[in-house]
Design a protein around this motif. Structure first.
Motif, short mmCIF file in Angstrom:
data_model
loop_
_atom_site.label_atom_id
_atom_site.label_comp_id
_atom_site.label_asym_id
_atom_site.label_seq_id
_atom_site.Cartn_x
_atom_site.Cartn_y
_atom_site.Cartn_z
N TYR A 95 -36.44 4.83 -70.59
CA TYR A 95 -36.82 3.91 -71.66
C TYR A 95 -38.30 4.03 -72.03
CZ TYR A 95 -32.36 1.45 -71.41
OH TYR A 95 -31.02 1.14 -71.47
N GLU A 117 -41.92 5.22 -73.31
CA GLU A 117 -42.30 6.08 -74.44
C GLU A 117 -43.77 6.46 -74.39
OE1 GLU A 117 -41.76 6.11 -79.32
OE2 GLU A 117 -41.64 4.24 -78.21
N LYS A 135 -44.12 -0.11 -87.10
CA LYS A 135 -42.85 -0.07 -86.37
C LYS A 135 -42.85 -1.13 -85.30
CE LYS A 135 -39.74 2.94 -83.82
NZ LYS A 135 -39.68 3.34 -82.46
N GLN A 151 -42.06 -2.55 -81.83
CA GLN A 151 -41.89 -1.89 -80.55
C GLN A 151 -41.51 -2.90 -79.49
OE1 GLN A 151 -42.07 1.27 -79.75
NE2 GLN A 151 -43.31 2.32 -81.24
N THR A 179 -44.94 1.14 -74.34
CA THR A 179 -43.85 0.98 -75.31
C THR A 179 -42.58 1.59 -74.73
OG1 THR A 179 -44.48 3.04 -76.43
CG2 THR A 179 -45.42 0.99 -77.29
N ILE A 180 -41.48 0.90 -74.94
CA ILE A 180 -40.20 1.39 -74.42
C ILE A 180 -39.18 1.40 -75.55
CG2 ILE A 180 -40.66 0.61 -72.06
CD1 ILE A 180 -38.91 -1.79 -72.55
N HIS A 181 -38.19 2.26 -75.43
CA HIS A 181 -37.16 2.39 -76.45
C HIS A 181 -36.24 1.17 -76.44
CE1 HIS A 181 -38.13 6.55 -77.40
NE2 HIS A 181 -38.16 6.82 -76.12
N GLU A 209 -31.66 3.18 -79.10
CA GLU A 209 -32.39 4.43 -79.29
C GLU A 209 -32.13 5.43 -78.16
OE1 GLU A 209 -36.36 3.19 -81.81
OE2 GLU A 209 -36.35 2.71 -79.67
N VAL A 210 -31.54 4.96 -77.08
CA VAL A 210 -31.20 5.84 -75.96
C VAL A 210 -29.75 6.29 -76.14
CG1 VAL A 210 -30.96 6.04 -73.46
CG2 VAL A 210 -32.79 4.63 -74.43
#
Length: 290
Positions: free
Chosen positions: A106, A108, A146, A148, A163-165, A169-170
């Motif tokens: 996750y 980023e 965006k 986040q 920042t994590i997805h 998004e995964v």
């Protein structure tokens, strides 16, 4: 260190003015593309295939393609209003979780957080609370137009935003091809593999790992430079232009005079041919008249 974002982080009734700084940097060696023939850098231009010409920045609009060649155009005002609406919100920590509960897939990008004006005490409070509880904060924030999902944690006495997805998004691991199903592994092979892992197990020391390819590439570039194996891009040849209006008129006149004799000769030949063909007809008319 350059400040790339300013805002407020809140948890409960505590508000912390903070500044955000990039925690990592890309050290890839960037190579340019040259034209092999003249060693000049390749230029990429934005062109419209319908108008068949280069497009200026002020002629470009943003759009979302919802179907093949069908777009929803979004103007700058639409995007700016939406961005401002979200950016004005404080970054609120909505949950606290354990670090080990988040899988590394996750993660980023990392950013350092420093306290803003008057935020030192609240900054220290959050840092101490996270350290004592062993928790990390989960928050939402706007970065570069965006939204986040982010983690706020401690790294060497400094608060860090990771920042994590978002979950969607995964990609689904079920879509990964050719993953073998659970199979029976011979116990002897498994024991040998575990023994090898034990022998290679150590404490993580990031300083022992280096980008060997980047180092070798930079060494090669430096070697070629020292051996003067270098090239210089050629200047673009300037188009020949008339220095003034008189020169342009004179050049046009000279070109017209060069073309004129040939046209005159062809005209003369055509006229003579017409006269030759017309002569017998005239004689016949005179005879019949007598």
């Amino acid at each position: 260190m350059h400040t790339m974002w300013k805002g407020t982080i809140s948890f409960g009734l505590v508000n912390i003015p903070v500044k955000m700084h990039a925690a990592t940097e890309n050290k890839d060696v960037k190579l340019r593309q040259l034209h092999k023939e003249c060693q000049s850098p390749i230029k990429y231009e934005r062109t419209c295939p319908v108008c068949d010409r280069e497009i200026e920045n002020d002629e470009i609009v943003k759009a979302y393609e919802y179907a093949k060649n069908k777009f929803v155009v979004l103007d700058d005002e639409d995007l700016e209003n939406l961005k401002k609406e979200q950016a004005d919100k404080a970054v609120e920590i909505v949950d606290f979780v354990k670090l080990e509960e988040i899988d590394p897939i996750y993660y980023e990008k990392s950013y350092f957080l420093s306290p803003g004006d008057g935020g030192g005490k609240a900054y220290s409070l959050l840092r101490a609370a996270l350290e004592e509880t062993g928790r990390i904060g989960i928050a939402k924030m706007m970065i570069r137009s965006k939204e986040q999902l982010a983690v706020i944690r401690i790294y060497k006495n400094t608060l860090v935003v990771e920042t994590i997805h978002f979950p969607d998004e995964v990609r689904n691991v079920q879509d990964v091809p050719n993953v073998p199903a659970e199979t029976d592994i011979p116990e002897k092979e498994l024991d040998t593999a575990k023994m090898l892992i034990d022998q290679l197990t150590t404490e993580f020391d990031p300083d022992k790992y280096h980008d060997e390819y980047r180092t070798a590439l930079l060494d090669l570039i430096e070697e070629k430079k020292n051996q003067e194996q270098v090239t210089t891009a050629k200047d673009k040849p300037a188009p020949e232009k008339a220095t003034n209006l008189m020169d342009a008129l004179q050049a046009s006149l000279n070109r017209a005079q060069q073309d004129k004799p040939e046209k005159k000769l062809q005209t003369g030949q055509n006229t003579a041919a017409k006269k030759t063909k017309a002569k017998p007809t005239t004689q016949k008319k005179k005879i019949s008249g007598k």
